[in-house]
Scaffold this motif. Structure first.
Motif, PDB file in Angstrom:
ATOM      1  N   ARG B  67      10.355  -5.549  11.846  1.00 48.07           N
ATOM      2  CA  ARG B  67       9.250  -5.298  10.905  1.00 48.07           C
ATOM      3  C   ARG B  67       9.676  -5.577   9.469  1.00 48.07           C
ATOM      4  NH1 ARG B  67       7.518  -0.164  13.660  1.00 48.07           N
ATOM      5  NH2 ARG B  67       8.483   0.931  11.910  1.00 48.07           N
ATOM      6  N   VAL B  68      10.881  -5.159   9.134  1.00 45.88           N
ATOM      7  CA  VAL B  68      11.364  -5.375   7.766  1.00 45.88           C
ATOM      8  C   VAL B  68      11.483  -6.866   7.494  1.00 45.88           C
ATOM      9  CG1 VAL B  68      13.357  -5.100   6.247  1.00 45.88           C
ATOM     10  CG2 VAL B  68      12.535  -3.156   7.567  1.00 45.88           C
ATOM     11  N   ARG B  69      12.025  -7.592   8.451  1.00 43.80           N
ATOM     12  CA  ARG B  69      12.183  -9.043   8.258  1.00 43.80           C
ATOM     13  C   ARG B  69      10.822  -9.711   8.119  1.00 43.80           C
ATOM     14  NH1 ARG B  69      16.502  -8.561  12.629  1.00 43.80           N
ATOM     15  NH2 ARG B  69      18.448  -8.510  11.426  1.00 43.80           N
ATOM     16  N   GLU B  70       9.844  -9.261   8.898  1.00 44.01           N
ATOM     17  CA  GLU B  70       8.497  -9.847   8.807  1.00 44.01           C
ATOM     18  C   GLU B  70       7.906  -9.617   7.425  1.00 44.01           C
ATOM     19  OE1 GLU B  70       6.164  -8.056  11.878  1.00 44.01           O
ATOM     20  OE2 GLU B  70       7.088  -9.223  13.479  1.00 44.01           O
ATOM     21  N   LEU B  71       8.057  -8.401   6.950  1.00 42.93           N
ATOM     22  CA  LEU B  71       7.493  -8.080   5.636  1.00 42.93           C
ATOM     23  C   LEU B  71       8.187  -8.863   4.534  1.00 42.93           C
ATOM     24  CD1 LEU B  71       6.959  -4.235   5.933  1.00 42.93           C
ATOM     25  CD2 LEU B  71       5.216  -5.925   5.412  1.00 42.93           C
ATOM     26  N   ILE B  72       9.492  -8.950   4.620  1.00 43.37           N
ATOM     27  CA  ILE B  72      10.232  -9.696   3.607  1.00 43.37           C
ATOM     28  C   ILE B  72       9.862 -11.175   3.685  1.00 43.37           C
ATOM     29  CG2 ILE B  72      12.527 -10.504   2.946  1.00 43.37           C
ATOM     30  CD1 ILE B  72      13.589  -7.727   3.638  1.00 43.37           C
ATOM     31  N   ALA B  73       9.791 -11.697   4.893  1.00 36.03           N
ATOM     32  CA  ALA B  73       9.467 -13.114   5.068  1.00 36.03           C
ATOM     33  C   ALA B  73       8.057 -13.403   4.575  1.00 36.03           C
ATOM     34  CB  ALA B  73       9.605 -13.510   6.537  1.00 36.03           C
ATOM     35  N   ASP B 180       3.856 -11.476  -2.926  1.00 36.63           N
ATOM     36  CA  ASP B 180       4.540 -12.214  -3.979  1.00 36.63           C
ATOM     37  C   ASP B 180       5.885 -11.561  -4.331  1.00 36.63           C
ATOM     38  OD1 ASP B 180       3.719 -13.267  -7.412  1.00 36.63           O
ATOM     39  OD2 ASP B 180       4.932 -14.223  -5.843  1.00 36.63           O
ATOM     40  N   ARG B 181       6.597 -11.111  -3.296  1.00 37.63           N
ATOM     41  CA  ARG B 181       7.921 -10.515  -3.414  1.00 37.63           C
ATOM     42  C   ARG B 181       7.931  -9.170  -4.132  1.00 37.63           C
ATOM     43  NH1 ARG B 181      12.198 -14.183  -5.938  1.00 37.63           N
ATOM     44  NH2 ARG B 181      10.507 -14.666  -7.337  1.00 37.63           N
ATOM     45  N   ARG B 182       6.785  -8.543  -4.272  1.00 42.68           N
ATOM     46  CA  ARG B 182       6.739  -7.212  -4.885  1.00 42.68           C
ATOM     47  C   ARG B 182       6.032  -6.254  -3.930  1.00 42.68           C
ATOM     48  NH1 ARG B 182       3.550  -8.222  -9.982  1.00 42.68           N
ATOM     49  NH2 ARG B 182       2.853 -10.049  -8.828  1.00 42.68           N
ATOM     50  N   VAL B 183       6.501  -5.008  -3.956  1.00 42.45           N
ATOM     51  CA  VAL B 183       5.943  -4.016  -3.041  1.00 42.45           C
ATOM     52  C   VAL B 183       4.694  -3.412  -3.654  1.00 42.45           C
ATOM     53  CG1 VAL B 183       6.368  -1.843  -1.842  1.00 42.45           C
ATOM     54  CG2 VAL B 183       8.212  -3.517  -2.070  1.00 42.45           C
ATOM     55  N   PHE B 184       3.616  -3.442  -2.896  1.00 41.88           N
ATOM     56  CA  PHE B 184       2.348  -2.839  -3.308  1.00 41.88           C
ATOM     57  C   PHE B 184       1.993  -1.714  -2.349  1.00 41.88           C
ATOM     58  CE2 PHE B 184       0.159  -5.545  -6.501  1.00 41.88           C
ATOM     59  CZ  PHE B 184       1.060  -6.593  -6.587  1.00 41.88           C
ATOM     60  N   LEU B 185       1.270  -0.735  -2.848  1.00 45.00           N
ATOM     61  CA  LEU B 185       0.639   0.274  -2.004  1.00 45.00           C
ATOM     62  C   LEU B 185      -0.687  -0.300  -1.546  1.00 45.00           C
ATOM     63  CD1 LEU B 185       0.438   3.197  -0.871  1.00 45.00           C
ATOM     64  CD2 LEU B 185      -0.676   3.815  -3.026  1.00 45.00           C
ATOM     65  N   LEU B 200      -2.213  -1.519  -5.073  1.00 45.81           N
ATOM     66  CA  LEU B 200      -1.788  -0.911  -6.329  1.00 45.81           C
ATOM     67  C   LEU B 200      -0.276  -1.014  -6.481  1.00 45.81           C
ATOM     68  CD1 LEU B 200      -3.704   2.523  -6.422  1.00 45.81           C
ATOM     69  CD2 LEU B 200      -4.170   0.509  -7.800  1.00 45.81           C
ATOM     70  N   ARG B 201       0.182  -1.180  -7.703  1.00 48.56           N
ATOM     71  CA  ARG B 201       1.604  -1.059  -7.997  1.00 48.56           C
ATOM     72  C   ARG B 201       1.746  -0.744  -9.487  1.00 48.56           C
ATOM     73  NH1 ARG B 201       5.701  -3.948  -7.261  1.00 48.56           N
ATOM     74  NH2 ARG B 201       6.520  -3.969  -9.371  1.00 48.56           N
ATOM     75  N   PRO B 202       2.870  -0.185  -9.897  1.00 52.37           N
ATOM     76  CA  PRO B 202       3.086   0.031 -11.327  1.00 52.37           C
ATOM     77  C   PRO B 202       3.034  -1.303 -12.068  1.00 52.37           C
ATOM     78  CG  PRO B 202       4.663   1.291 -10.063  1.00 52.37           C
ATOM     79  CD  PRO B 202       3.953   0.385  -9.098  1.00 52.37           C
TER      80      PRO B 202
END
Lengths: 199, 263
Positions: B67-73, B180-185, B200-202
């Motif tokens: 799952r982590v690899r999928e999200l990162i990819a 786009d390589r940034r973590v969003f809620l 959302l993200r800061p």
């Protein structure tokens, strides 16, 4: 002649991904091993580790290469665990302690190797969260007291105290303290303290 | 060094944290004190058994790893410029040629309409399509308190996700995603029949793409579209927000206006 811009960007992006795969991903199993003792169920533990690794990925540019990646990830794990709140935490697992009947205790010689794995596992789960955490990090994951202080954001003295009390509590659950053993030890080593909360 | 000192320093000794001088004093005391030696031996035996038991428990991290690899990819591959992608096999070339023509028509249409698709919009559109419309298996948080904690964990302070729901909508679920390589809620709101996504993200230094449409509640509203998805976005002092829906551009804009008043 330098490679075209697009290719350089692509190389940078995949190089970062490869580096994260090499540096961080090998620790997922250790993270999950500890997360399973923190969280309320396996799915929540997996969510916690997933979140930890994604946060590590998001902040990977700030990770100082050559430093302890495992400790860095465990610090993120516990910060994430605290941030996600009590809903992720397991309640204490009640383990009925064996009542002492005053008879011969075959384990009074101090050998723990014969203890049933389920018994040890249950006794570990019955510890307070604070004691269980430091025992896992020290005994199973091999962190030093100073590393644990960094990971848990608590003083080294608190780590030491929790380790001492955690070991004593675990021993009490697995091998009731005999009066003879207590006489042989100094008064300070028989002291009991209240369990500490995780935070 | 006396027995009380040894008791106090035992955790450091076992962890190997004692300096050379105190470690030598500790060793000297153990040699002279059978009681402390016995205590330390019992610690060592219990530690060994505990380690053996915990390490023997099966821990399979492959699902998490995947799952982590999928999200990162999903976040990383999307950043690869077209020229840098690997050359497709021959049997794909024809299909890709047709797809390219269709894509050019779509992009041309979008350009004609003045819409500019940034990478973050493209990722958000794909994410909404896969996870909300197609409902591909994902692990969602549904408890509002957990969602609140998830938001706080992402540095999204002073926001109650459940309270952001526009009229007739309720908060359905949430998770984190990489765009786009940034973590969003990723928050999903539903009116019982349809859902929209709010990401959302800061706020950071990366500007939002898209055509500026209007100003509402002191916030600049931008719009864009990618495929069937319509996106409306804005920034507050502290947050970046994107609304994604497959209903219509007007719906995306209406929802963004409502949220810009709440956030």
């Amino acid at each position: 002649m330098p490679a075209p811009y697009a290719e350089r960007i692509a190389t940078t992006v995949t190089a970062r991904q490869d580096e994260f795969e090499r540096i961080a991903m090998p620790h997922s199993r250790s993270l999950l091993r500890v997360a399973r003792r923190l969280a309320s169920d396996r799915a929540t533990a997996e969510d916690l580790v997933q979140e930890t690794l994604l946060r590590g990925w998001a902040s990977f540019d700030r990770f100082e290469r050559g430093t302890n990646a495992r400790a860095w990830l465990f610090r993120i794990l516990f910060n994430t665990f605290y941030a996600l709140g009590r809903h992720m935490r397991s309640g204490p697992v009640f383990v009925a302690l064996d009542a002492s009947d005053g008879g011969t205790d075959q384990r009074s010689g101090g050998s723990f190797s014969a203890l049933d794995a389920a018994e040890v596992s249950s006794a570990l789960d019955a510890l307070s969260a604070g004691h269980r955490t430091v025992l896992l990090l020290a005994v199973v994951e091999g962190f030093t007291c100073r590393e644990m202080a960094e990971i848990l954001s608590i003083p080294v003295g608190t780590v030491m105290s929790r380790l001492s009390r955690g070991r004593q509590e675990l021993r009490d659950r697995l091998q009731p303290q005999s009066p003879k053993a207590c006489e042989a030890l100094s008064a300070a080593s028989c002291a009991r303290g209240k369990p500490n909360e995780l935070q | 060094m006396n027995c009380n000192d040894v008791v106090e320093l035992t955790p450091l000794y076992i962890c190997g944290d004692l300096d050379a001088r105190r470690a030598a004093e500790f060793d000297a005391h153990l040699k002279a004190c059978p009681a402390c030696m016995l205590e330390l031996e019992q610690h060592a035996r219990l530690d060994a058994r505990l380690r053996e038991v915990v390490l023997s428990e099966g821990v399979n991290a492959s699902r998490v790893d995947r799952r982590v690899r999928e999200l990162i990819a999903a976040g990383v591959q999307a950043d690869l410029p077209p020229r840098a992608r690997k050359t497709p096999r021959r049997w794909l070339v024809a299909a890709m040629g047709i797809a390219a023509v269709l894509l050019l028509l779509l992009v041309g249409y979008a350009a004609f309409m003045g819409a500019h698709v940034g990478q973050v919009y493209a990722d958000a559109a794909a994410d909404h399509q896969h996870e909300v419309i197609e409902q591909r298996p994902r692990k969602w948080f549904v408890d509002t308190a957990q969602i609140q904690a998830l938001a706080q964990g992402q540095g999204i302070e002073g926001v109650v996700p459940a309270a952001l729901a526009p009229e007739n909508y309720h908060l359905q679920s949430a998770k984190l995603c990489s765009l786009d390589r940034r973590v969003f809620l990723h928050l999903v709101y539903s009116d019982g029949a349809k859902e929209f996504s709010l990401y959302l993200r800061p706020r950071d230094a990366v500007p939002l793409p898209g055509r500026v449409l209007e100003t509402a509640n002191g916030r600049v509203l931008r719009v864009g579209n990618a495929g069937e998805q319509h996106i409306a976005s804005f920034e507050t002092d502290r947050l970046t927000a994107m609304v994604v829906t497959n209903e219509s551009a007007d719906t995306a804009l209406r929802l963004a206006r409502s949220l810009s008043a709440t956030l």
